[in-house]
Write a protein that holds these residues in place. Structure first.
Motif, PDB file in Angstrom:
ATOM      1  N   THR A  86     -15.321  -1.316  -2.461  1.00 46.44           N
ATOM      2  CA  THR A  86     -14.434  -0.355  -3.114  1.00 46.44           C
ATOM      3  C   THR A  86     -13.235  -0.108  -2.197  1.00 46.44           C
ATOM      4  OG1 THR A  86     -15.920   1.295  -2.192  1.00 46.44           O
ATOM      5  CG2 THR A  86     -16.092   0.882  -4.554  1.00 46.44           C
ATOM      6  N   ARG A  87     -12.060  -0.379  -2.716  1.00 44.56           N
ATOM      7  CA  ARG A  87     -10.853  -0.263  -1.900  1.00 44.56           C
ATOM      8  C   ARG A  87     -10.604   1.158  -1.434  1.00 44.56           C
ATOM      9  NH1 ARG A  87      -6.739  -1.857  -5.985  1.00 44.56           N
ATOM     10  NH2 ARG A  87      -8.441  -1.082  -7.247  1.00 44.56           N
ATOM     11  N   LEU A  88     -10.820   2.096  -2.355  1.00 46.85           N
ATOM     12  CA  LEU A  88     -10.476   3.479  -2.050  1.00 46.85           C
ATOM     13  C   LEU A  88     -11.283   4.019  -0.862  1.00 46.85           C
ATOM     14  CD1 LEU A  88      -8.797   5.935  -2.852  1.00 46.85           C
ATOM     15  CD2 LEU A  88     -10.647   6.609  -4.368  1.00 46.85           C
ATOM     16  N   SER A  89     -12.567   3.648  -0.765  1.00 44.82           N
ATOM     17  CA  SER A  89     -13.388   4.129   0.360  1.00 44.82           C
ATOM     18  C   SER A  89     -12.797   3.662   1.675  1.00 44.82           C
ATOM     19  CB  SER A  89     -14.825   3.623   0.253  1.00 44.82           C
ATOM     20  OG  SER A  89     -15.172   3.376  -1.061  1.00 44.82           O
ATOM     21  N   SER A  90     -12.362   2.404   1.714  1.00 40.60           N
ATOM     22  CA  SER A  90     -11.765   1.880   2.942  1.00 40.60           C
ATOM     23  C   SER A  90     -10.463   2.592   3.260  1.00 40.60           C
ATOM     24  CB  SER A  90     -11.508   0.384   2.808  1.00 40.60           C
ATOM     25  OG  SER A  90     -12.702  -0.274   2.460  1.00 40.60           O
ATOM     26  N   VAL A 223      -3.867   9.704   2.689  1.00 38.92           N
ATOM     27  CA  VAL A 223      -4.398   8.619   1.856  1.00 38.92           C
ATOM     28  C   VAL A 223      -3.454   8.324   0.687  1.00 38.92           C
ATOM     29  CG1 VAL A 223      -5.852   9.815   0.132  1.00 38.92           C
ATOM     30  CG2 VAL A 223      -6.599   7.640   1.092  1.00 38.92           C
ATOM     31  N   ARG A 224      -2.679   9.295   0.271  1.00 36.14           N
ATOM     32  CA  ARG A 224      -1.741   9.061  -0.840  1.00 36.14           C
ATOM     33  C   ARG A 224      -0.705   8.009  -0.447  1.00 36.14           C
ATOM     34  NH1 ARG A 224       1.042  13.662  -3.518  1.00 36.14           N
ATOM     35  NH2 ARG A 224       0.409  12.791  -5.507  1.00 36.14           N
ATOM     36  N   SER A 225      -0.205   8.094   0.788  1.00 38.54           N
ATOM     37  CA  SER A 225       0.766   7.084   1.243  1.00 38.54           C
ATOM     38  C   SER A 225       0.095   5.725   1.376  1.00 38.54           C
ATOM     39  CB  SER A 225       1.362   7.493   2.586  1.00 38.54           C
ATOM     40  OG  SER A 225       2.098   8.676   2.444  1.00 38.54           O
ATOM     41  N   ILE A 226      -1.150   5.740   1.881  1.00 42.95           N
ATOM     42  CA  ILE A 226      -1.873   4.470   2.043  1.00 42.95           C
ATOM     43  C   ILE A 226      -2.092   3.823   0.672  1.00 42.95           C
ATOM     44  CG2 ILE A 226      -4.043   3.418   2.821  1.00 42.95           C
ATOM     45  CD1 ILE A 226      -4.215   5.623   4.950  1.00 42.95           C
ATOM     46  N   ILE A 227      -2.469   4.650  -0.326  1.00 41.86           N
ATOM     47  CA  ILE A 227      -2.682   4.129  -1.676  1.00 41.86           C
ATOM     48  C   ILE A 227      -1.394   3.493  -2.206  1.00 41.86           C
ATOM     49  CG2 ILE A 227      -3.118   4.782  -4.088  1.00 41.86           C
ATOM     50  CD1 ILE A 227      -5.083   6.903  -3.050  1.00 41.86           C
ATOM     51  N   LEU A 228      -0.285   4.213  -2.082  1.00 38.44           N
ATOM     52  CA  LEU A 228       0.991   3.695  -2.599  1.00 38.44           C
ATOM     53  C   LEU A 228       1.378   2.391  -1.925  1.00 38.44           C
ATOM     54  CD1 LEU A 228       3.320   6.792  -3.006  1.00 38.44           C
ATOM     55  CD2 LEU A 228       2.005   5.590  -4.753  1.00 38.44           C
ATOM     56  N   GLU A 229       1.173   2.355  -0.612  1.00 36.47           N
ATOM     57  CA  GLU A 229       1.537   1.179   0.143  1.00 36.47           C
ATOM     58  C   GLU A 229       0.726  -0.041  -0.297  1.00 36.47           C
ATOM     59  OE1 GLU A 229       0.997   1.547   4.404  1.00 36.47           O
ATOM     60  OE2 GLU A 229       3.176   1.477   4.614  1.00 36.47           O
ATOM     61  N   ARG A 230      -0.575   0.197  -0.448  1.00 34.29           N
ATOM     62  CA  ARG A 230      -1.451  -0.937  -0.746  1.00 34.29           C
ATOM     63  C   ARG A 230      -1.503  -1.301  -2.225  1.00 34.29           C
ATOM     64  NH1 ARG A 230      -6.659  -0.528   3.108  1.00 34.29           N
ATOM     65  NH2 ARG A 230      -7.361  -2.021   1.566  1.00 34.29           N
ATOM     66  N   GLU A 231      -1.040  -0.400  -3.080  1.00 34.77           N
ATOM     67  CA  GLU A 231      -1.051  -0.671  -4.517  1.00 34.77           C
ATOM     68  C   GLU A 231       0.367  -0.876  -5.035  1.00 34.77           C
ATOM     69  OE1 GLU A 231      -4.197   0.048  -6.769  1.00 34.77           O
ATOM     70  OE2 GLU A 231      -4.895  -0.716  -4.842  1.00 34.77           O
TER      71      GLU A 231
ATOM     72  N   LYS B  37       5.783   9.808   6.763  1.00 33.33           N
ATOM     73  CA  LYS B  37       5.181   8.587   6.227  1.00 33.33           C
ATOM     74  C   LYS B  37       5.310   8.554   4.701  1.00 33.33           C
ATOM     75  CE  LYS B  37       2.161   5.082   6.009  1.00 33.33           C
ATOM     76  NZ  LYS B  37       2.623   3.742   6.266  1.00 33.33           N
ATOM     77  N   ARG B  38       5.099   9.700   4.077  1.00 31.92           N
ATOM     78  CA  ARG B  38       5.217   9.761   2.617  1.00 31.92           C
ATOM     79  C   ARG B  38       6.655   9.465   2.176  1.00 31.92           C
ATOM     80  NH1 ARG B  38       3.274  10.885  -2.231  1.00 31.92           N
ATOM     81  NH2 ARG B  38       4.532  12.102  -3.662  1.00 31.92           N
ATOM     82  N   ASN B  39       7.630  10.058   2.862  1.00 33.26           N
ATOM     83  CA  ASN B  39       9.028   9.809   2.516  1.00 33.26           C
ATOM     84  C   ASN B  39       9.400   8.348   2.681  1.00 33.26           C
ATOM     85  OD1 ASN B  39       9.462  12.473   1.874  1.00 33.26           O
ATOM     86  ND2 ASN B  39      10.137  13.022   3.935  1.00 33.26           N
ATOM     87  N   ILE B  40       8.942   7.764   3.804  1.00 32.77           N
ATOM     88  CA  ILE B  40       9.224   6.355   4.079  1.00 32.77           C
ATOM     89  C   ILE B  40       8.611   5.466   2.994  1.00 32.77           C
ATOM     90  CG2 ILE B  40       8.694   4.457   5.684  1.00 32.77           C
ATOM     91  CD1 ILE B  40      10.775   6.143   6.894  1.00 32.77           C
ATOM     92  N   THR B  41       7.344   5.768   2.650  1.00 30.43           N
ATOM     93  CA  THR B  41       6.643   4.952   1.651  1.00 30.43           C
ATOM     94  C   THR B  41       7.364   5.010   0.306  1.00 30.43           C
ATOM     95  OG1 THR B  41       4.597   5.541   2.775  1.00 30.43           O
ATOM     96  CG2 THR B  41       4.375   4.494   0.642  1.00 30.43           C
ATOM     97  N   LEU B  42       7.768   6.227  -0.098  1.00 31.74           N
ATOM     98  CA  LEU B  42       8.468   6.370  -1.379  1.00 31.74           C
ATOM     99  C   LEU B  42       9.817   5.649  -1.344  1.00 31.74           C
ATOM    100  CD1 LEU B  42       7.682  10.073  -2.317  1.00 31.74           C
ATOM    101  CD2 LEU B  42       6.743   8.009  -3.363  1.00 31.74           C
ATOM    102  N   GLN B  43      10.492   5.743  -0.202  1.00 35.70           N
ATOM    103  CA  GLN B  43      11.780   5.078  -0.047  1.00 35.70           C
ATOM    104  C   GLN B  43      11.626   3.563  -0.180  1.00 35.70           C
ATOM    105  OE1 GLN B  43      13.591   6.284   3.610  1.00 35.70           O
ATOM    106  NE2 GLN B  43      15.518   5.263   3.157  1.00 35.70           N
TER     107      GLN B  43
END
Lengths: 245, 59
Positions: A86-90, A223-231, B37-43
């Motif tokens: 499961t990706r989210l757990s990681s 984790v929200r930033s990690i999710i956005l980055e990886r998805e 980090k959130r701002n950078i990611t959104l950008q």
């Protein structure tokens, strides 16, 4: 009401849920810190043996407990990610690591500042202190190993293995004061209760809950930033209002 | 007890406030980093969108 928990294991739903939940932990955390430290500094009496220096305990013990607790939670998430794929757990494991490292550092830092006036030294290579230092290095190892592998899923698996193996260190830290003859005093919080003054206990447990809420809030936000980055290549991220220019 | 006495912590002020001060600083740094980090990611996501739009426009 039946809640479909699996729904929340989807990164897209959890991204939304984490955003909703984080403030509900962040603000109570701030209030609990204020209440806990008020009790700790203004209600709790001066210690008979350690005078005012003992007040470091209200931060030192909660930070130490959190450093161990977060490690176990992180290792559990990593293990779930490894076993069930499961990706989210990681991602949660990755989100917890920096906060855990920070609590381990605070534990060592406050310990040094407490050790100097009480023991006459900032640091000794005794079992409790050394195993806590190893915990900090395990966090660093987890973060570094994850960062060093380009493929995120491979990075998840490799660092999960490290987290799981490293978790043997946590009981070693906890029982170190019993197993070895150490300079560090015995556990303040025992399963059989504690010998502390009531106000001291209240201050310590309030700060502990504050630290716990803080860790949850920060991990959810991270984790929200990690999710956005990886998805980032998924449709739902592309349609996200905050990611549109 | 006055404030001077309170901050002196009977001679342990450096150790007590050094503990709490550094912890507070670390918490603040972490919060700032998480927000950054959130701002950078959104950008980055916006840049990615723009790049895709441009590609669509040229083909």
């Amino acid at each position: 009401m039946a809640i479909n928990w699996f729904k929340y294991s989807a990164p897209s739903t959890f991204y939304w849920l984490a955003g909703k939940l984080a403030p509900w932990f962040a603000w109570p955390s701030a209030v609990l810190f204020a209440v806990g430290l008020y009790i700790g500094f203004f209600v709790a009496p001066t210690d008979a043996q350690q005078s005012e220096a003992y007040r470091i305990i209200f931060l030192h013990v909660p930070a130490s407990i959190m450093s161990m607790f977060i490690y176990l939670v992180m290792a559990c998430y990593a293990a779930v990610g490894l076993i069930f794929n499961t990706r989210l757990s990681s991602m949660m494991a990755s989100a917890l690591a920096p906060t855990g490292a920070l609590f381990a550092f605070i534990s060592l830092w406050t310990g040094a500042l407490w050790g100097k006036p009480m023991w006459g030294t900032w640091w000794v290579w005794d079992a409790r202190l050394t195993s806590e230092l190893i915990l900090l290095f395990l966090y660093f190892g987890f973060i570094a190993l994850h960062a060093s592998i380009d493929d995120p899923r491979r990075a998840d698996r490799a660092s999960a293995l490290l987290a799981i193996i490293g978790s043997v260190n946590v009981p070693i830290i906890y029982f170190s004061v019993k197993w070895w003859n150490t300079l560090h005093q015995g556990s303040t919080v025992k399963f059989t209760g504690t010998s502390m003054h009531a106000a001291m206990q209240q201050a310590m447990f309030t700060v502990l809950v504050a630290c716990w809420f803080y860790a949850i809030a920060v991990a959810l936000a991270r984790v929200r930033s990690i999710i956005l980055e990886r998805e980032r290549n998924t449709q739902w991220v592309a349609e996200l209002p905050e990611a549109r220019s | 007890m006055n404030w001077g006495e309170f901050f002196a912590m009977k001679g342990y002020g450096f150790y007590v406030w050094g503990s709490y001060g550094v912890a507070l600083l670390i918490f603040i740094i972490e919060i700032v980093l998480v927000r950054h980090k959130r701002n950078i990611t959104l950008q980055q996501l916006r840049l990615l969108r723009d790049a895709e739009k441009e590609e669509e426009g040229t083909t």
